[in-house]
Design an enzyme around this catalytic site. Structure first.
Site, short mmCIF file in Angstrom:
data_model
loop_
_atom_site.label_atom_id
_atom_site.label_comp_id
_atom_site.label_asym_id
_atom_site.label_seq_id
_atom_site.Cartn_x
_atom_site.Cartn_y
_atom_site.Cartn_z
N THR A 194 0.81 -1.22 0.00
CA THR A 194 0.00 0.00 0.00
C THR A 194 0.84 1.27 0.00
OG1 THR A 194 -1.80 -1.08 1.16
CG2 THR A 194 -1.70 1.30 1.38
N ASP A 201 1.54 -6.66 -4.62
CA ASP A 201 0.63 -6.57 -3.49
C ASP A 201 0.98 -7.80 -2.68
OD1 ASP A 201 -1.65 -7.24 -1.84
OD2 ASP A 201 -2.76 -5.73 -2.95
N SER A 202 1.29 -7.63 -1.41
CA SER A 202 1.86 -8.76 -0.67
C SER A 202 0.87 -9.90 -0.45
CB SER A 202 2.49 -8.30 0.64
OG SER A 202 1.51 -8.10 1.64
N THR A 252 1.41 -4.81 4.01
CA THR A 252 1.19 -5.23 5.40
C THR A 252 0.59 -6.63 5.49
OG1 THR A 252 -1.00 -4.21 5.46
CG2 THR A 252 0.85 -2.86 6.20
N ASP A 253 -0.11 -7.07 4.43
CA ASP A 253 -0.85 -8.34 4.54
C ASP A 253 0.03 -9.51 4.95
OD1 ASP A 253 -3.21 -7.08 3.92
OD2 ASP A 253 -3.22 -7.68 1.81
N THR A 255 2.78 -9.84 14.32
CA THR A 255 1.60 -10.30 13.59
C THR A 255 0.74 -9.10 13.22
OG1 THR A 255 0.02 -12.13 13.64
CG2 THR A 255 0.06 -10.77 15.59
N THR A 264 -0.36 -22.97 19.06
CA THR A 264 -1.67 -22.66 19.62
C THR A 264 -2.41 -21.59 18.82
OG1 THR A 264 -2.83 -21.79 21.56
CG2 THR A 264 -0.56 -21.07 21.28
N GLN A 265 -3.72 -21.69 18.84
CA GLN A 265 -4.54 -20.65 18.21
C GLN A 265 -4.57 -19.38 19.05
OE1 GLN A 265 -8.48 -22.21 17.33
NE2 GLN A 265 -7.63 -23.98 16.28
N CYS A 266 -4.14 -19.50 20.32
CA CYS A 266 -4.17 -18.33 21.21
C CYS A 266 -3.06 -17.35 20.83
CB CYS A 266 -3.96 -18.76 22.66
SG CYS A 266 -5.22 -19.88 23.24
N1 ASP Z 1 -2.74 -5.58 0.15
C1 ASP Z 1 -1.71 -4.70 0.62
C2 ASP Z 1 -0.41 -5.48 0.63
O1 ASP Z 1 -0.22 -6.27 1.50
C3 ASP Z 1 -2.04 -4.17 1.96
C4 ASP Z 1 -1.03 -3.24 2.58
O2 ASP Z 1 0.07 -3.06 2.12
O3 ASP Z 1 -1.39 -2.64 3.60
O4 ASP Z 1 0.41 -5.32 -0.24
#
Ligand code: ASP
Length: 336
Positions: free
Chosen positions: A13, A58-59, A90-91, A161, A272-274
């Protein structure tokens, strides 16, 4: 002497522009950044150069081979720069940060991943702030590890995360303290940082199909496990179990499927899912069953770190037994 930083722009992004289909990555981030930085501000920044991937992503489209490409570029430029910033979507940023931490061990320079929730082209954005602070951190501090910097938080890459899809405070490390925080002052927790070690760049050829992940849910039938593992290419399974590492042991077919997979050399790693706490495989009978069938307890690994670590070890040409041994011990601060 001013330190020199390399910014590697992979997409995400931060450098995207609107299109009819929504935001898409575009080239030309360097010019855009120069327009945004006033000459006064840039004098206070470390010297930097920017390198763009030929194919910006786009990640959400990231595959493990991209880790190799990113790590390869960092290795290629390692001697010419004092620190590195990876601009990333960020993904899947936490997956890449985890993978890089295993590929670039014993660092003596910072590698900081950052990105943004709103692109730099937009009037109101978090891009400039994240990038400027990441530059200041990489240029002025000794941070010998792979980190994520985002919205005032410096996080260990393999403990991070993405917790929020739209908040500026998108990233956290819920199971490990922040390495630093940035408000009016920049505060680093030096006692938490990794010691610089014997630098080792380990860039194995990943097979995207080698690792699968399965989140358990109430009533999961054995055939879901069988279907997931129904390919000789699958060498590892991340099992996201309940609480301290429990599985439905009353479902004998499911336990049998896991046992058979383990017997034929598939490495099964139980996390764990936690979001907080750790696996204690044996606190309950529903967990100790896994000890009997060779499943590795994943301590307090995040899903992203577990996935990247298993991929990394499987790609490194180790036997299943060697992979199991290495999974049980921390390699670069990913577990405690
Ligand atoms: N879809 C975008 C990506 O991961 C989202 C982002 O960067 O915030 O490339």
């Amino acid at each position: 002497m001013k330190r020199r930083i390399l910014i590697l722009y992979t997409g995400g992004t931060i450098g995207m522009q609107p299109s009819e289909q929504g935001y898409v990555p575009v080239t030309g981030f360097h010019e855009l950044l120069q327009q945004q930085l006033h000459s006064k501000t840039s004098q206070q920044l470390p010297e930097f150069e920017l390198l763009e991937l030929d194919q910006l992503i786009d990640s959400a489209n990231l595959v493990p081979q991209h880790w190799l490409q990113i790590a390869g570029l960092l290795q290629q430029h390692w001697q010419q720069y004092d620190g590195f910033i990876v601009l990333h979507g960020t993904d899947t940023m936490a997956y890449t940060a985890s993978a890089l931490s295993f590929m670039l061990q014993g660092l003596d320079k910072p590698v900081i991943l950052t990105g943004s929730q709103i692109p730099l082209v937009e009037l109101r954005n978090d891009a400039l702030d994240n990038l400027i602070t990441a530059l200041l951190l990489a240029g002025n501090y000794q941070i010998p590890e792979v980190c994520i910097y985002f919205n005032g938080r410096l996080l260990r890459g393999n403990r991070s995360t993405k917790l929020k899809s739209t908040g500026f405070d998108a990233f956290d490390s819920p199971n490990f303290p922040w390495l630093g925080q940035v408000g009016i002052h920049i505060e680093l927790h030096g006692n938490l940082l990794l010691e610089p070690g014997l630098r080792q760049f380990l860039l194995p050829a990943f097979d995207a199909e080698a690792v699968v992940m399965l989140q358990l849910y109430p009533g999961i039938p054995a055939r879901v496990v069988d279907a997931l593992l129904d390919s000789p290419k699958v060498k590892g399974l991340i099992l996201q179990s309940y609480g301290v590492g429990n599985v439905p042991d009353a479902n004998e077919a499911l336990v049998d499927s896991l046992a058979k997979a383990s017997d034929r050399g598939v490495v099964v790693l139980n996390i764990t899912q936690c979001l907080q706490g750790r696996v204690s495989q044996g606190a309950y009978a529903t967990g100790s069953v896994l000890n009997r069938i060779g499943v590795v307890a994943g301590q307090d690994l995040t899903p992203e770190a577990a996935f990247a670590k298993l991929h990394f070890l499987l790609a490194s040409g180790l036997t299943p037994e060697q992979v199991r041994e290495q999974l049980a011990q921390p390699l670069c601060g990913e577990s405690s």
